[in-house]
Design a protein around this motif. Structure first.
Motif, PDB file in Angstrom:
ATOM      1  N   PHE B 317       0.461  -1.175  -0.444  1.00 14.86           N
ATOM      2  CA  PHE B 317       0.096   0.370  -0.076  1.00 14.86           C
ATOM      3  C   PHE B 317       0.852   0.885   0.329  1.00 14.86           C
ATOM      4  CE2 PHE B 317      -3.240  -2.659   2.382  1.00 14.86           C
ATOM      5  CZ  PHE B 317      -3.618  -3.438   1.507  1.00 14.86           C
ATOM      6  N   PHE B 318       1.830   0.769   0.371  1.00 17.11           N
ATOM      7  CA  PHE B 318       2.854   2.573   0.389  1.00 17.11           C
ATOM      8  C   PHE B 318       3.168   1.951  -0.549  1.00 17.11           C
ATOM      9  CE2 PHE B 318       7.013   3.680   2.001  1.00 17.11           C
ATOM     10  CZ  PHE B 318       7.175   4.583   2.285  1.00 17.11           C
ATOM     11  N   ALA B 319       3.959   1.008  -1.599  1.00 11.40           N
ATOM     12  CA  ALA B 319       4.334   1.843  -2.330  1.00 11.40           C
ATOM     13  C   ALA B 319       2.777   2.254  -4.056  1.00 11.40           C
ATOM     14  CB  ALA B 319       4.738   0.176  -3.504  1.00 11.40           C
ATOM     15  N   VAL B 320       1.372   1.528  -3.395  1.00  8.72           N
ATOM     16  CA  VAL B 320       0.778   2.295  -4.094  1.00  8.72           C
ATOM     17  C   VAL B 320       0.771   3.665  -4.420  1.00  8.72           C
ATOM     18  CG1 VAL B 320      -1.594   2.098  -4.383  1.00  8.72           C
ATOM     19  CG2 VAL B 320      -0.703   0.226  -3.916  1.00  8.72           C
ATOM     20  N   GLY B 321       0.905   4.136  -2.641  1.00  4.58           N
ATOM     21  CA  GLY B 321       1.091   5.428  -2.541  1.00  4.58           C
ATOM     22  C   GLY B 321       1.823   6.450  -3.436  1.00  4.58           C
ATOM     23  N   ALA B 322       3.320   5.609  -3.360  1.00  4.03           N
ATOM     24  CA  ALA B 322       4.035   6.370  -4.088  1.00  4.03           C
ATOM     25  C   ALA B 322       4.056   7.013  -5.056  1.00  4.03           C
ATOM     26  CB  ALA B 322       5.483   5.673  -3.576  1.00  4.03           C
ATOM     27  N   TYR B 323       3.568   5.680  -6.010  1.00  3.37           N
ATOM     28  CA  TYR B 323       3.694   5.375  -7.240  1.00  3.37           C
ATOM     29  C   TYR B 323       2.455   5.928  -8.061  1.00  3.37           C
ATOM     30  CZ  TYR B 323       7.434   2.323  -8.796  1.00  3.37           C
ATOM     31  OH  TYR B 323       8.848   2.221  -8.762  1.00  3.37           O
ATOM     32  N   THR B 324       1.564   6.280  -7.266  1.00  4.64           N
ATOM     33  CA  THR B 324       0.443   7.276  -7.946  1.00  4.64           C
ATOM     34  C   THR B 324       0.560   8.225  -8.126  1.00  4.64           C
ATOM     35  OG1 THR B 324      -1.164   5.152  -6.576  1.00  4.64           O
ATOM     36  CG2 THR B 324      -2.173   7.180  -7.911  1.00  4.64           C
ATOM     37  N   THR B 325       1.399   8.675  -6.693  1.00  3.82           N
ATOM     38  CA  THR B 325       2.116  10.438  -6.211  1.00  3.82           C
ATOM     39  C   THR B 325       3.404  10.570  -7.919  1.00  3.82           C
ATOM     40  OG1 THR B 325       2.304  10.298  -4.795  1.00  3.82           O
ATOM     41  CG2 THR B 325       2.865  11.933  -4.795  1.00  3.82           C
ATOM     42  N   ALA B 326       3.754   9.346  -7.760  1.00  5.06           N
ATOM     43  CA  ALA B 326       5.015   9.828  -9.172  1.00  5.06           C
ATOM     44  C   ALA B 326       4.266   9.833 -10.297  1.00  5.06           C
ATOM     45  CB  ALA B 326       6.056   8.487  -9.197  1.00  5.06           C
ATOM     46  N   VAL B 327       3.257   8.622 -10.502  1.00 10.31           N
ATOM     47  CA  VAL B 327       3.079   8.912 -11.949  1.00 10.31           C
ATOM     48  C   VAL B 327       1.845   9.994 -12.362  1.00 10.31           C
ATOM     49  CG1 VAL B 327       1.329   8.214 -13.320  1.00 10.31           C
ATOM     50  CG2 VAL B 327       3.283   6.450 -12.547  1.00 10.31           C
ATOM     51  N   ALA B 354      -7.674   2.706  -1.514  1.00  8.90           N
ATOM     52  CA  ALA B 354      -8.765   1.721  -1.609  1.00  8.90           C
ATOM     53  C   ALA B 354      -9.255   0.538  -2.014  1.00  8.90           C
ATOM     54  CB  ALA B 354     -10.046   2.776  -2.072  1.00  8.90           C
ATOM     55  N   LEU B 355      -8.177   1.066  -3.960  1.00  7.89           N
ATOM     56  CA  LEU B 355      -8.388   0.498  -4.766  1.00  7.89           C
ATOM     57  C   LEU B 355      -8.208  -0.933  -4.383  1.00  7.89           C
ATOM     58  CD1 LEU B 355      -9.073   1.355  -8.323  1.00  7.89           C
ATOM     59  CD2 LEU B 355     -10.454  -0.160  -6.832  1.00  7.89           C
ATOM     60  N   ALA B 356      -6.205  -0.980  -4.293  1.00  6.45           N
ATOM     61  CA  ALA B 356      -5.216  -1.706  -3.580  1.00  6.45           C
ATOM     62  C   ALA B 356      -5.581  -2.782  -2.527  1.00  6.45           C
ATOM     63  CB  ALA B 356      -4.274  -1.441  -3.389  1.00  6.45           C
ATOM     64  N   GLY B 357      -6.630  -1.815  -1.546  1.00  4.71           N
ATOM     65  CA  GLY B 357      -7.571  -2.715  -0.311  1.00  4.71           C
ATOM     66  C   GLY B 357      -8.241  -3.394  -0.094  1.00  4.71           C
ATOM     67  N   ILE B 358      -8.755  -3.739  -1.974  1.00  6.64           N
ATOM     68  CA  ILE B 358     -10.226  -4.317  -2.265  1.00  6.64           C
ATOM     69  C   ILE B 358      -9.206  -4.753  -2.398  1.00  6.64           C
ATOM     70  CG2 ILE B 358     -11.753  -4.837  -3.405  1.00  6.64           C
ATOM     71  CD1 ILE B 358     -12.573  -2.098  -2.758  1.00  6.64           C
ATOM     72  N   VAL B 359      -8.315  -5.230  -4.086  1.00 13.05           N
ATOM     73  CA  VAL B 359      -7.806  -6.786  -3.882  1.00 13.05           C
ATOM     74  C   VAL B 359      -7.062  -6.853  -2.986  1.00 13.05           C
ATOM     75  CG1 VAL B 359      -5.387  -6.248  -5.709  1.00 13.05           C
ATOM     76  CG2 VAL B 359      -7.393  -4.895  -6.812  1.00 13.05           C
ATOM     77  N   VAL B 360      -6.115  -6.338  -2.319  1.00 17.37           N
ATOM     78  CA  VAL B 360      -5.935  -7.150  -1.608  1.00 17.37           C
ATOM     79  C   VAL B 360      -6.513  -8.171  -0.346  1.00 17.37           C
ATOM     80  CG1 VAL B 360      -4.642  -7.927   0.564  1.00 17.37           C
ATOM     81  CG2 VAL B 360      -3.938  -5.737  -1.768  1.00 17.37           C
ATOM     82  N   GLY B 361      -7.760  -7.658   0.383  1.00 17.57           N
ATOM     83  CA  GLY B 361      -8.176  -8.213   0.897  1.00 17.57           C
ATOM     84  C   GLY B 361      -9.575  -8.980   0.244  1.00 17.57           C
ATOM     85  N   LYS B 469     -13.978  -6.828   7.122  1.00 18.33           N
ATOM     86  CA  LYS B 469     -12.630  -6.740   6.721  1.00 18.33           C
ATOM     87  C   LYS B 469     -12.090  -5.728   5.526  1.00 18.33           C
ATOM     88  CE  LYS B 469     -11.516 -11.618   8.202  1.00 18.33           C
ATOM     89  NZ  LYS B 469     -11.152 -12.875   7.829  1.00 18.33           N
ATOM     90  N   LEU B 470     -13.206  -5.839   4.649  1.00 18.51           N
ATOM     91  CA  LEU B 470     -12.616  -4.852   3.572  1.00 18.51           C
ATOM     92  C   LEU B 470     -11.926  -3.297   3.979  1.00 18.51           C
ATOM     93  CD1 LEU B 470     -14.459  -5.855   0.480  1.00 18.51           C
ATOM     94  CD2 LEU B 470     -12.088  -6.222   0.993  1.00 18.51           C
ATOM     95  N   LYS B 471     -13.371  -3.109   5.055  1.00 15.49           N
ATOM     96  CA  LYS B 471     -12.956  -1.630   5.482  1.00 15.49           C
ATOM     97  C   LYS B 471     -11.989  -1.530   6.368  1.00 15.49           C
ATOM     98  CE  LYS B 471     -17.624   0.876   5.825  1.00 15.49           C
ATOM     99  NZ  LYS B 471     -18.784   0.190   7.107  1.00 15.49           N
ATOM    100  N   ALA B 472     -11.374  -2.669   7.242  1.00 17.92           N
ATOM    101  CA  ALA B 472     -10.292  -2.616   7.350  1.00 17.92           C
ATOM    102  C   ALA B 472      -9.191  -2.391   6.636  1.00 17.92           C
ATOM    103  CB  ALA B 472      -9.666  -3.486   9.486  1.00 17.92           C
ATOM    104  N   PHE B 473      -8.507  -3.430   5.782  1.00 11.64           N
ATOM    105  CA  PHE B 473      -8.152  -3.155   4.305  1.00 11.64           C
ATOM    106  C   PHE B 473      -7.720  -1.561   3.622  1.00 11.64           C
ATOM    107  CE2 PHE B 473      -7.302  -7.889   4.622  1.00 11.64           C
ATOM    108  CZ  PHE B 473      -6.300  -7.725   4.516  1.00 11.64           C
ATOM    109  N   ILE B 474      -9.124  -1.005   3.867  1.00 13.18           N
ATOM    110  CA  ILE B 474      -9.104   0.108   2.897  1.00 13.18           C
ATOM    111  C   ILE B 474      -8.665   1.520   4.031  1.00 13.18           C
ATOM    112  CG2 ILE B 474     -10.817   1.547   2.095  1.00 13.18           C
ATOM    113  CD1 ILE B 474     -12.437  -0.776   1.094  1.00 13.18           C
ATOM    114  N   VAL B 475      -8.839   1.670   5.391  1.00  9.16           N
ATOM    115  CA  VAL B 475      -8.965   2.242   6.099  1.00  9.16           C
ATOM    116  C   VAL B 475      -7.247   2.076   5.972  1.00  9.16           C
ATOM    117  CG1 VAL B 475      -9.088   3.410   7.861  1.00  9.16           C
ATOM    118  CG2 VAL B 475     -10.586   2.661   7.070  1.00  9.16           C
ATOM    119  N   GLY B 476      -6.345   1.041   6.374  1.00  4.91           N
ATOM    120  CA  GLY B 476      -4.967   0.739   6.834  1.00  4.91           C
ATOM    121  C   GLY B 476      -4.144   1.260   5.109  1.00  4.91           C
ATOM    122  N   ALA B 477      -4.968   0.705   4.766  1.00  5.94           N
ATOM    123  CA  ALA B 477      -4.112   1.314   2.746  1.00  5.94           C
ATOM    124  C   ALA B 477      -4.413   2.918   2.273  1.00  5.94           C
ATOM    125  CB  ALA B 477      -4.864   0.167   1.833  1.00  5.94           C
TER     126      ALA B 477
END
Lengths: 261, 609
Positions: B317-327, B354-361, B469-477
């Motif tokens: 999720f850290f990577a998703v944040g960094a790469y989305t910002t970069a792109v 949030a999408l990544a959270g759902i994909v992993v969750g 569970k999904l909510k936890a993953f999404i908020v965490g992500a």
């Protein structure tokens, strides 16, 4: 129409038929006891009604909804709440929090409402709290006061059972399924709980199905008694009718004992 | 309904005969002596003593290397000299020579271990196997006096320190705490020279630096003495009163408590906000990094601490944040570069997270415990490998990453330096902490905790497990993606290798050490586990070793973490709480009985016994 109707339900575990073409119904406002020897399928019946297991066959109608295929939380939301034979509280949460969880399905605030601390969310929190305390207060001073904020695991055995009932009450269910509510209680506590089950219906308006081994409790609370054996219903009626039913005695005491009697 | 009969007072015959107190277990002390010897040899042979010898704590007498080495007999000696706990029916254990002997044994153990090590190493060349057993190390261990007299000195030092550790048990509690406090602060202030010296300079108290710190590094003797005395006085006079203050505070009306807490919070935020101005760029850089890890810690705390979903691939999720910002913000983004500003990109970052959270969750919804951990571990690695892959190279630049990420700006203010960057990071940390705090005592938070306690029962009580569970993953992500976004703009570039498993592990360790489920715990964990190693460069190499040791020690002695949440403390100290509850119940009963007695003794009740 009956509040709960179990129609021709069967459930197999591997080769074992735990529930065998069972028909069973509960009228609104009734207290029904389910009795039977160990392994008769009483708890399985509860698990089927609450959606923990899915029946292999038959249908379960509650208040006009077919419960087959629904998830446990959906069934709870429709208005069925239960307690467990082996007390299963959220032991590391406080007494109050345990009861508050019961209100989950009656409330709506999501993550965003909570973060923004909307007035609606705050009112709802307050209402959850009140409902939980109301449910806990039903047991007199046993669960409120200084105990509200204690973790559930410090409670005595009887209080744990009481808290389980309070948690189920807090779901604002129409139908309560109590799985051996007096197991492990001393005679005085049992007597008290027998009274409470009556009051649950009379004052709070719950319809109740109770699995019970203690025949004094069964006699004390039931409008109707259903006897299961090997997953089949072998008798049904008032306590007195059932208590003198030959098949019931047979199931409990064995065939030989009855013959020689 | 049956009334509860008031408890009748029964005179308890005080048992005069008590069993003799258990004594300090010398056999155990001897064993611990062996352990101390091994530890001392271990830290010497793995090069820590030598690596740390460069850094002076108290110039010129104590380097960090010696401090590490000599803390071994002192601390273990102290631990070995602990009296066994008081047991019911036993006399309280008496302090006496046995405590000292226990400490002495540990000292002897350490001395024997080190002496053997030095002797062997001076005869046989151990370097082919133990790379770090160099002549310099031997010289350090023998104080540069040659093997004979040096070894004698070493032995004496270890034995004396072990004994001192034992003697500390004989000192009255208050004095003892003050002594340990003084020692700990002296070492800490010596170690944190960079920070403290900067602080002096930043506050315009530069002359203090010359008084406290020697030109070649380390505290001066005067400085050390002053720090020790101040800390000693603090622990001797102030700390014993804290309990009383706390009790007073608890007496205050809820309104006052609330405003008091709010005031304290504002004060802390203001002070923390001023820190980078005073501390300068280097320390600010470290603080930035701490802040980013703190953000991730807060996010993972929701997933693991609240909802009980052990996620070992949190770095994804850290990577998703960094790469989305970069792109979205970089003009050098390989395929598609909309060159949005950070703030315009932020909603997309949140969405992507949030999408990544759902994909992993989603795939792990029906998994628990170990299985969940393993699968999420896989997801973390998948994320990194995807970014590194040739397949996605046209979009994310493969191993070359994405460069030229513009600085963060709000209107005309541009956040360029580490000092500037501290503020947005602090802002996001506050937001994340607020979110955690709000969620903790809410409908959602309770449902998460219920799920953590017993998933099946939570479901039977009407909690929709899938949704929560999904909510936890999404908020965490989302919280982790904030960290990633800030990381990207702070560094100005993103590379796949920044998102290794080690990041996930560090974040997990910091919340375990800090205290699972506790927000202040995460702060302490981030400071100790990310901040300290950055400040103590020599330490970098031994970072993972230290994490491992720390985790083991925490699990053994303080499993609830340094600043535990109430919840986990309950879980881990069940027995004590049970006892506490029982006492409360007794008290309640007594009060009721007294109240009844005060109303006038009811008929049929016997008078005072």
């Amino acid at each position: 129409m009956a509040l709960l109707e179990v129609r021709n339900v069967s459930k197999d575990f591997g080769g074992l038929r735990a529930i065998d073409h069972l028909d069973f119904h509960v009228e609104e406002g009734e207290i029904v006891s389910v009795i039977g020897p160990n392994g008769a399928g009483k708890t399985t019946l509860f698990n089927l009604i609450t959606g923990l297991f899915q029946p292999d066959d038959g249908e379960i109608i509650f208040d006009g909804h077919n419960l087959v295929g629904l998830r446990p939380d959906q069934i709870t939301k429709l208005g069925i709440a239960r307690t467990f034979q082996t007390v299963r509280l959220f032991f590391n949460m406080s007494v109050l929090e345990n009861a508050m969880v019961g209100q989950h399905c009656r409330t709506r605030s999501g993550v965003i409402d909570t973060i923004l601390s909307l007035p609606r969310q705050r009112q709802e929190e307050e209402r959850i709290r009140q409902k939980a305390i109301e449910a806990l207060s039903f047991f007199g001073t046993r669960l409120v006061g200084f105990r509200l904020h204690q973790p559930a695991f410090v409670l005595s055995y009887a209080n744990r059972r009481r808290l389980e009932i309070a948690r189920a009450m807090a779901t604002e269910a129409k139908l309560l399924l109590l799985d051996e509510p007096t197991a492990g209680m001393n005679p005085r506590e049992t007597l008290e709980l027998t009274e409470l089950i009556g009051r649950l219906r009379d004052e709070k308006g719950f319809t109740i199905v109770v699995i019970e081994h203690d025949m004094r409790v069964v006699k004390g609370v039931s409008d109707r008694v259903v006897v299961l054996d090997y997953g089949r219903k072998i008798a049904e009626g008032t306590y007195d009718e059932v208590a003198h039913n030959e098949r019931v005695l047979e199931a409990y005491l064995g065939r030989k004992a009855v013959r020689s009697a | 309904m049956a009334e509860i009969a008031p408890v009748r007072k029964v005179a308890v015959v005080e048992e005069e005969i008590k069993l003799k107190a258990e004594e300090v277990d010398l056999q155990r002390a001897a064993k611990l002596g062996g352990v101390a010897g091994l530890v001392a040899v271990f830290v010497s042979a793995n090069g820590m003593v030598q690596a740390f010898a460069e850094r002076a704590i108290i110039s010129p007498i104590l380097s960090m290397g010696y401090a590490l080495l000599f803390l071994v007999p002192l601390v273990i000696g102290y631990l070995a000299a602990k009296e066994p706990p008081v047991r019911e029916g036993f006399e309280a254990p008496k302090k006496g020579p046995r405590n000292v002997v226990a400490g002495l044994l540990v000292g002897v153990g350490t001395a024997v271990g080190l002496a053997l090590f030095v002797l062997v190493a001076s005869v046989v060349n151990l370097r082919p196997v133990f790379l770090n057993v160099s002549p310099e190390l031997l010289e350090l261990l023998t104080f540069g006096q040659g093997v004979g007299p040096g070894l004698a000195l070493l032995v004496v030092a270890c034995v004396v320190l072990g004994t001192v550790g034992g003697l500390m048990r004989l000192v009255p509690d208050r004095l003892r705490n003050a002594l340990w406090g003084g020692l700990a602060w002296t070492l800490l202030i010596g170690l944190l020279e960079v920070v403290v010296a900067q602080l002096f300079r930043g506050l315009g108290l530069g002359f203090l630096e010359d008084i406290f710190y020697a030109p070649l590094g380390g505290l001066t003797l005067t400085g050390a003495l002053v720090v020790f005395v101040l800390a000693f006085l603090y622990y001797y006079t102030v700390v014993p009163r804290v309990d009383a203050w706390r009790a007073n505070y608890a007496q205050l009306p809820a309104e006052r408590q609330r405003s008091f807490r709010l005031g304290a919070l504002v004060a802390v935020v203001v002070i923390v906000g001023l820190l980078p101005q005073v501390l300068g760029p280097f320390v600010s850089e470290v603080l930035d990094l701490v802040g980013i890890f703190l953000l991730m810690g807060l996010g993972l705390n929701i997933v693991v601490g609240f909802a009980g979903l052990l996620d070992l691939g949190y770095v994804a999720f850290f990577a998703v944040g960094a790469y989305t910002t970069a792109v979205l913000t970089s003009p050098a983004s390989p395929r598609w570069s909309p060159e949005l500003s950070f703030w315009l990109a932020l909603p997309f970052v949140i969405l992507a997270a949030a999408l990544a959270g759902i994909v992993v969750g989603t795939p792990v919804l029906r998994m628990r415990g170990d299985y969940l951990a393993i699968v999420t571990l896989g997801f973390g690695e998948i994320a990194r490998l995807l970014l590194l892959s040739d397949w996605l190279r046209p979009y994310f630049g493969g191993a070359q990453g994405i460069l030229k990420i513009p600085n963060l700006s709000i209107g005309p203010i541009v956040f360029r330096t580490p000092v500037d960057m501290f503020y947005p990071i602090l802002g996001f940390c506050l937001v994340a902490a607020y979110i955690s705090w709000k969620l903790k005592d809410s409908r959602i938070g309770r449902a998460w905790m219920a799920m953590r306690e017993d998933e099946q029962v939570a479901e039977a009580m009407g909690v929709n497990i899938v949704e929560l569970k999904l909510k936890a993953f999404i908020v965490g992500a989302i919280i982790a993606s904030f960290g990633g976004a800030l990381f990207a703009v702070k560094i100005g570039s993103v590379f796949p290798h920044s998102f290794s498993l080690l990041v996930s592990i560090t974040v997990l360790v910091l919340i375990i050490v800090g205290g699972m489920g506790s927000i202040p715990g995460v702060v302490v964990g981030a400071l100790a586990l990310v901040g300290l190693p950055e400040l103590l460069r020599e330490f970098q190499e031994y970072r993972l070793l230290a994490y491992g040791v720390l985790l083991i020690l925490m699990m053994l002695y303080r499993p609830e973490g340094i600043v535990p949440s109430k919840q986990w403390m309950r879980e881990l100290h069940e027995e004590e709480l049970m006892q506490d509850a029982w006492l409360k119940m007794e008290e309640e009963r007594r009060r009721q009985a007294e109240a009844q007695a005060a109303e006038g003794k009811p008929a049929g009740q016997p008078g005072e016994a």
